[in-house]
Design a protein around this motif. Structure first.
Motif, PDB file in Angstrom:
ATOM      1  N   GLN A  23       1.518  -1.423  -0.791  1.00  0.00           N
ATOM      2  CA  GLN A  23      -0.166   0.198  -0.045  1.00  0.00           C
ATOM      3  C   GLN A  23       0.900   1.427   0.064  1.00  0.00           C
ATOM      4  O   GLN A  23       0.639   1.767  -0.779  1.00  0.00           O
ATOM      5  N   ALA A  27      -0.378   0.209  -3.930  1.00  0.00           N
ATOM      6  CA  ALA A  27      -1.043  -0.801  -3.873  1.00  0.00           C
ATOM      7  C   ALA A  27      -2.783  -0.528  -3.946  1.00  0.00           C
ATOM      8  O   ALA A  27      -3.162   0.336  -2.893  1.00  0.00           O
ATOM      9  N   TYR A  28      -3.945  -0.868  -4.218  1.00  0.00           N
ATOM     10  CA  TYR A  28      -5.223  -0.477  -4.003  1.00  0.00           C
ATOM     11  C   TYR A  28      -5.934   0.469  -4.509  1.00  0.00           C
ATOM     12  O   TYR A  28      -6.914   1.041  -4.571  1.00  0.00           O
ATOM     13  N   THR A  30      -6.395   2.136  -7.474  1.00  0.00           N
ATOM     14  CA  THR A  30      -7.427   1.932  -8.819  1.00  0.00           C
ATOM     15  C   THR A  30      -8.564   2.057  -8.068  1.00  0.00           C
ATOM     16  O   THR A  30      -9.883   2.767  -8.126  1.00  0.00           O
ATOM     17  N   LEU A  31      -9.294   1.557  -6.861  1.00  0.00           N
ATOM     18  CA  LEU A  31     -10.351   0.741  -6.320  1.00  0.00           C
ATOM     19  C   LEU A  31     -10.901   2.022  -5.893  1.00  0.00           C
ATOM     20  O   LEU A  31     -12.095   1.657  -6.362  1.00  0.00           O
ATOM     21  N   HIS A 101      -0.259  -8.111  -3.905  1.00  0.00           N
ATOM     22  CA  HIS A 101      -0.892  -7.399  -4.120  1.00  0.00           C
ATOM     23  C   HIS A 101      -1.653  -6.872  -4.836  1.00  0.00           C
ATOM     24  O   HIS A 101      -2.608  -6.627  -5.210  1.00  0.00           O
ATOM     25  N   GLU A 105      -5.532  -6.620  -6.932  1.00  0.00           N
ATOM     26  CA  GLU A 105      -6.538  -6.132  -7.035  1.00  0.00           C
ATOM     27  C   GLU A 105      -7.043  -5.919  -8.605  1.00  0.00           C
ATOM     28  O   GLU A 105      -7.846  -5.335  -8.659  1.00  0.00           O
ATOM     29  N   ILE A 146     -10.264  -5.521   2.157  1.00  0.00           N
ATOM     30  CA  ILE A 146     -10.909  -4.690   0.553  1.00  0.00           C
ATOM     31  C   ILE A 146     -10.973  -6.625  -0.074  1.00  0.00           C
ATOM     32  O   ILE A 146     -11.797  -6.154  -1.033  1.00  0.00           O
ATOM     33  N   PRO A 209      -3.976  -3.476 -13.038  1.00  0.00           N
ATOM     34  CA  PRO A 209      -4.471  -2.485 -12.662  1.00  0.00           C
ATOM     35  C   PRO A 209      -3.788  -1.164 -13.107  1.00  0.00           C
ATOM     36  O   PRO A 209      -4.532  -0.007 -12.769  1.00  0.00           O
TER      37      PRO A 209
END
Lengths: 406, 457, 145, 174
Positions: A23, A27-28, A30-31, A101, A105, A146, A209
């Motif tokens: 993170q 990471a993540y 784009t969520l 991850h 993702e 997540i 991603p």
């Protein structure tokens, strides 16, 4: 050579498999953006990006996603193919150990786009220790919330190369023998217990991603017109520094080998390269000098790019024993369903064995080509045609060595 | 029902249901197409890759068992190219085959042999000596013997136990060219329809322990008949042969396809019921346990009939042909006897299942019901004339027309079994079917009709 | 002797059942659990799996014989999987194999283990030992005791 | 001329031919030459004084009495495939097959009879045999017996016959 890191950007980061480190490195992200887009818009972006399946076939990913029903009475599933069994290929393993991850993702984006609530990652049985890393990441993602709305289940294979074939993989995931299924008559999704299912390779999903974050154009900025983006090319065999290094499509093979691989081991001369995993055929040193790493260039030589896992062989290599080694592999791994493959792989293995033992005759070489012809295009899946292409590529380029061995 | 469309096969136009399987059309129209794994009752599996045809517009040859018929489709089943494909794939089937036809019981009715005559006829290209070895003699149980080396892994047998009997005893284990058919270690093939896998097996991998080595199939003659094991009326072939200097003998029953009754199968009990026709048969006329000649027997018959005039009952076996039953009923009327056809003794619920086995174990059950004969037991009988009914009746005197020997002091008159005579049967749902005469014994027992002529003559 | 899943595995199976549309999908996970629990897959265990997965025992047996990583016979020796496929072969798997013959281990010559970049490789108890040399092999196998 | 009389035209090209008598003379000359030779030298006669004299010109192609061959391990080579019985034009071969339990093969004849009174010694059975299990190379040309049964050869008897030309074991089954 232009350095590029789309899938491998966190590979060098220490402990990148943990959620906190991942993170911290983006990471993540784009969520947050994900739900501002409709599923069909995402599929459109993937289509625009030209993302191609990176498991070996190179089929456009977007078109495959579009086959998934947006309205369906039955639940949809996403299956991630991590049955990386092609000799010379060891790239997905880097993703699940160094940046799991990123894969999760990618899975979340994919599931959103195809309206699936459950994803399975089918991991080859030999990757137990890498599966543990991915499972750790999945567990962390559950704890962090997540995952939860979308489930991710890891499913372990048990030593069958053929389960890398998507329909065999689904059979295996259903708890059956990994026999490829008869192909549908028209384009349609895959089916898992009768439910519409999308099957994609790990690296394909791990590329998603980046496309979400930077847009289709940013992805297309790399690679060639028809093979956009990058691939985790890999090399093994007689090179100084074997390994997995991301590069964009279209780079020169020799540049790649010299730049990342540090050239030939012990300064020997190059003899031959298998361009993208065992089933992609073989090329001579002269051909390797001029070839670019993209689907179209290799296709035009009668070979294929496959997974981009190059096996490099130096001047001391005996091509008859190399072919024998590969045919032993196919003989062992044929699922045994279709006659041409079940019987053919054994026959060609034994024939080349005979030549290698210096008991062969020139008729045996012709016979090899004849059996290869019979194995081509007459089976349920592409296993036998691949074996056929391998034999033809060896004999068309190194026939003199086979004749010398008689 | 889907639309009927036209397709072209080898330049001829055929009509077929849209979306039906191409191979069904080829089989129906008797267009030669080689195949091992396809079977009409088991559907397509697509593993043998033999049934390849060329389809206009398709780059590669396609298997007919996985091709759906479409309007305007153009199929070529016999070009030089496609014949080469058949030859080449057949050759692959043979490379690990032991080619031991002399000891193989399938010889003469083997798909591999037939296809080799159609597509092979070349010298072996195989120079490798180390063929894959498996077990050659596995007793699977239920009278089925397995030779794993002769198997072409078409999976018909495993699909039969999976899809038809749902008993799942057989499976293909291992993989690649080491794959083989097997049961689980220590377990047996065990279901009442098990022997059908012998018929399903296109090669000599599964053979019947009951039949194998008894007779070569090319000596056999087949007669179309109906199984007499129950009232289902399963269609069978009676395979029999008269060897030089010997008697005409039945070697086996085989199921005969009839989609309206039994499909492709029969039960094992019915299949093995041929043995009863060959053993313990009544061969001579007996009275009071002593052999008598025909003249004496008929004289005795007539005197018994006169003695019990007015107190005679005729009992009819529900396995007799309709023509015989009618003749007996007419005869009974002429001699003023009452007619009974007790059905109680044929009822065996323990035999019944939801496939082919019926609780009514009499082949002409339907005829008795249709003719409305009295199905109670005969009462107050002085003389009972029993036409092969299995029950033992209490009567003052008895005349017994019988196919089989029995402990009795009655007048015992041998009669022809169903395989030695022809006639029609009505099964439990009222379907009338015809049985051909199969066996011609060296000294045949008279049929019911000829007995009636004799005793009235 | 009959087989029973241990408590941990029973819990795992219950959890897994919720994650698949059909119990049959549990056959591979169950086979793995049996193999880790018992060291091999017995026919008794196959019957238990058949019950858990609501699948005929023969189907489970077919599956167990299809995948090379399942063992249907017990062994007291340590299993060492040595990759024999091309990259490992090019980088010296034959020497590794020769060296292993000197030790009391059950050597299984297997197809590609996915460590082509770090060839030659062997796998013991799910752990890959990469970039092997005969000396390294000795040290690793000695270390197992 | 009566219709019952058929005029046959004389054959031959020359008068000598058409006379026929010179040809008759040639024939009679040969006959008398042999008569004279035989009367003067009895040894020139081609007739064998059988059974005092036995034939010496039996070759390996002579179709003598049948035999069943052995394999190299001395077991019976026949697998009871019925090819000989199928090929036999006089239907004189009677075989009963049985499961072979010695592990050598799958199947063998339980009984194997050849009725040599019915046999026409055509050799089709030898041609048909896929296992080189039946041969007619015994060189035995004379069969005698006291009853019809004596001429029905059983398995044991056929196995006991020796080949007369060296090739003892079956070439197909080793």
């Amino acid at each position: 050579m232009r350095e590029v890191a789309i899938v491998s950007r966190k590979f060098a980061v220490e402990n990148s498999h943990t959620l906190s480190v991942a993170q911290a490195h983006g990471a993540y992200k784009t969520l947050e953006k994900l739900h501002t887009l409709a599923p069909l818009e995402i599929i459109e972006i993937i289509k625009e990006s030209g993302l191609r399946g990176k498991g070996g076939g190179g089929a456009p990913a977007g078109a495959k996603w579009a086959l998934m029903p947006q309205e369906s009475e039955r639940p949809s599933f996403v299956v991630i193919n991590c049955d990386e069994s092609e000799p010379g290929t060891f790239k997905d393993r880097q993703i699940i150990t160094k940046d799991p991850h990123l894969l999760i993702e990618g899975i979340l984006i994919t599931c959103y786009a195809v309206k699936a609530k459950h994803a399975y990652v089918y991991i080859r049985g030999e990757y137990a220790q890498y599966q543990d890393v991915l499972q750790g990441a999945v567990d962390e993602a559950y704890v962090a919330g997540i995952l939860g709305e979308v489930d991710v289940t890891l499913h372990r294979g048990a030593g069958a190369y053929i389960c890398g074939e998507k329909s065999a993989l689904l059979e295996s995931l259903e708890g059956k023998r990994g026999h490829p299924r008869l192909k549908p008559k028209q384009p349609e999704p895959e089916w898992y217990f009768g439910n519409p299912t999308l099957v994609n390779n790990v690296e394909t999903i791990a590329s998603v991603p980046f496309i979400m974050e930077h847009g289709a154009a940013a992805y297309r900025a790399y690679g060639t017109e028809k093979s956009p983006g990058t691939l985790l090319f890999a090399m093994s065999g007689h090179v100084e520094k074997p390994g997995v290094y991301e590069a964009e499509f279209g780079v020169s093979m020799m540049d790649y080998i010299n730049h990342y691989g540090g050239g030939m081991k012990n300064g020997k001369k190059l003899k031959a390269v298998i361009p993208g995993g065992a089933s992609t055929g073989v090329m001579t040193a002269a051909e390797a000098d001029n070839v670019q790493l993209d689907y179209e260039s290799l296709r035009s030589m009668g070979l294929s790019l496959g997974t981009g896992g190059m096996i490099v062989m130096d001047e001391d290599t005996c091509m008859v024993s190399v072919l024998k080694n590969l045919l032993e592999f196919y003989h062992e791994e044929s699922c045994g369903q279709c006659t041409p493959c079940r019987e053919g792989t054994g026959w060609v293995d034994k024939l080349v064995g005979k030549i290698l033992d210096k008991r062969g005759s020139s008729e045996d070489i012709d016979k090899l080509l004849e059996v290869a012809e019979t194995m081509n295009g007459k089976t349920i899946c592409v296993f036998a045609p691949a074996v056929s292409a391998v034999i033809v590529s060896f004999l068309s380029r190194f026939r003199d060595e086979f004749e010398a061995a008689l | 029902m889907s639309e009927m469309i036209e397709i072209i096969v080898d330049d001829k136009t055929y009509r077929a249901e849209e979306g039906s399987l191409l191979i069904d059309l080829l089989i129906r129209e008797e267009i030669k197409v080689p195949y091992f794994c396809y079977h009409e009752s088991l559907g397509a599996d697509g593993n043998c890759r033999m049934c390849m045809v060329e389809i206009a517009g398709q780059k590669r040859p396609q298997i007919a068992c996985d091709t759906l018929v479409k309007s305007g489709m153009e199929v070529n089943s016999k070009s030089t190219k496609i014949e080469k494909v058949h030859t080449d794939i057949l050759e692959l089937e043979l490379i690990n085959h032991p080619v031991d036809c002399p000891t193989c019981d399938q010889a003469g009715e083997c798909s591999l042999q037939d296809l080799y005559m159609d597509y092979g006829l070349h010298d072996a290209k195989v120079t490798i000596v180390d063929k894959v070895k498996h077990d050659k003699k596995v007793d699977l149980g239920s009278n089925v013997m397995l030779d794993q080396e002769r198997c072409v892994l078409c999976a018909r047998c495993t699909r039969f136990t999976d899809k038809i009997t749902h008993t799942h005893e057989l499976g293909i284990i291992g993989r690649g060219d080491e794959a083989k058919v097997s049961t689980m270690p220590g377990r047996k093939l065990d279901n009442p329809y098990a022997m059908n896998v012998v018929d399903l097996c296109p090669v000599g991998a599964l053979t019947s322990k009951d039949f194998r080595f008894h007779q070569r199939v090319w000596f056999l003659q087949s007669a179309e008949s109906i199984c007499h094991g129950c009232a289902k009326g399963c269609n069978i072939y009676i395979d029999h042969n008269k060897m030089k200097y010997q008697d005409d003998v039945i070697y086996r029953f085989r199921p005969r396809r009839n989609d309206a009754v039994n499909g492709f199968y029969i039960c094992d009990e019915g299949r093995l019921s041929y043995k009863e026709l060959e053993t313990n048969r009544l061969e001579s006329m007996l009275y009071d346990g002593v052999v008598v000649d025909e003249h004496e027997a008929i004289a005795q018959y007539k005197s018994l009939l006169t003695q019990y005039q007015g107190r005679v009952s005729v009992v009819i076996d529900a396995n007799l042909y309709s023509e015989e039953i009618e003749a007996i009923v007419a005869y009974a009327e002429r001699i003023g006897a009452k007619v009974f056809a007790p059905l109680e003794c044929y009822n065996d619920p323990s035999f019944a299942d939801d496939m082919l086995k019926s609780a009514q174990r009499a082949a002409n059950y339907g005829a008795i019901v249709k003719m409305g004969l009295e199905t109670n037991m005969p009462s107050d009988a002085g003389l009972i004339i029993n036409f092969n009914h299995p029950t033992h009746f209490n009567a003052e005197a008895e005349i017994h027309f019988s196919t089989h020997k029995q402990e009795s002091n009655a007048l015992l008159l041998p009669m022809a079994a169903f395989s030695e005579n022809s006639g029609s049967l009505i099964n439990e749902v009222g379907l009338e079917q015809w049985c051909e005469k199969a066996v011609e014994k060296n000294s045949p027992a008279p049929t019911v009709l000829s007995w009636l002529e004799k005793v009235e003559g | 002797m009959s087989f029973c899943f241990n408590d941990a595995n029973v819990a795992k199976i219950e959890a897994l059942k919720k994650r698949y549309p059909s119990a049959q999908a549990l056959s591979l996970p169950c086979l793995w659990m049996v193999q880790y629990q018992e060291g091999y897959i017995s026919l008794d265990a196959i019957d238990v799996i058949a019950e858990v997965t609501d699948t005929p025992a023969m189907e489970i047996y077919r599956v167990a014989t299809f995948y090379t990583m399942f063992h249907l016979e017990p062994t007291t020796q340590k299993r060492v999987l040595v990759c024999k496929t091309l990259s490992c072969k090019l980088c010296g798997s034959d020497a590794v194999l020769e060296q292993l013959k000197k030790h009391d281990v059950l050597v299984e010559h297997v197809e590609c283990l996915g460590s082509c970049g770090t060839a030659p490789v062997m796998q013991i108890d799910d752990v890959n030992y990469e970039n092997l040399t005969p000396t390294k092999v000795d040290a690793i196998v000695e270390g197992l005791r | 001329m009566s219709s019952n009389i058929k005029v046959v035209t004389r054959h031959g090209n020359s008068l000598k031919d058409k006379l026929y008598l010179p040809a008759i003379y040639d024939g009679v000359k040969v006959t008398f030459k042999h008569l004279f030779d035989n009367v003067t030298d009895m040894n020139a006669i081609d007739t064998l004084e059988y059974p005092e004299e036995q034939p010496t010109d039996i070759t390996s192609r002579y179709r003598g009495l049948h035999r069943l061959t052995h394999r190299a391990d001395d077991t019976i080579a026949c697998v009871a495939c019925f090819m000989c019985a199928t090929a036999c034009p006089s239907n004189c071969i009677f075989i009963e097959a049985v499961d072979r339990e010695d592990g050598v093969d799958e199947k063998m004849p339980k009984s194997f009879f050849i009725d040599t009174l019915e046999c026409v010694f055509c050799g089709y059975c030898v041609e048909a045999c896929p296992c080189d299990a039946i041969r007619m190379d015994t060189g035995i040309f004379s069969l005698t017996g006291n009853s019809r049964e004596d001429f029905v050869m059983g398995k044991e008897q056929l196995l006991s016959h020796k080949g007369a030309f060296g090739e003892e074991v079956s070439c197909a089954r080793t």
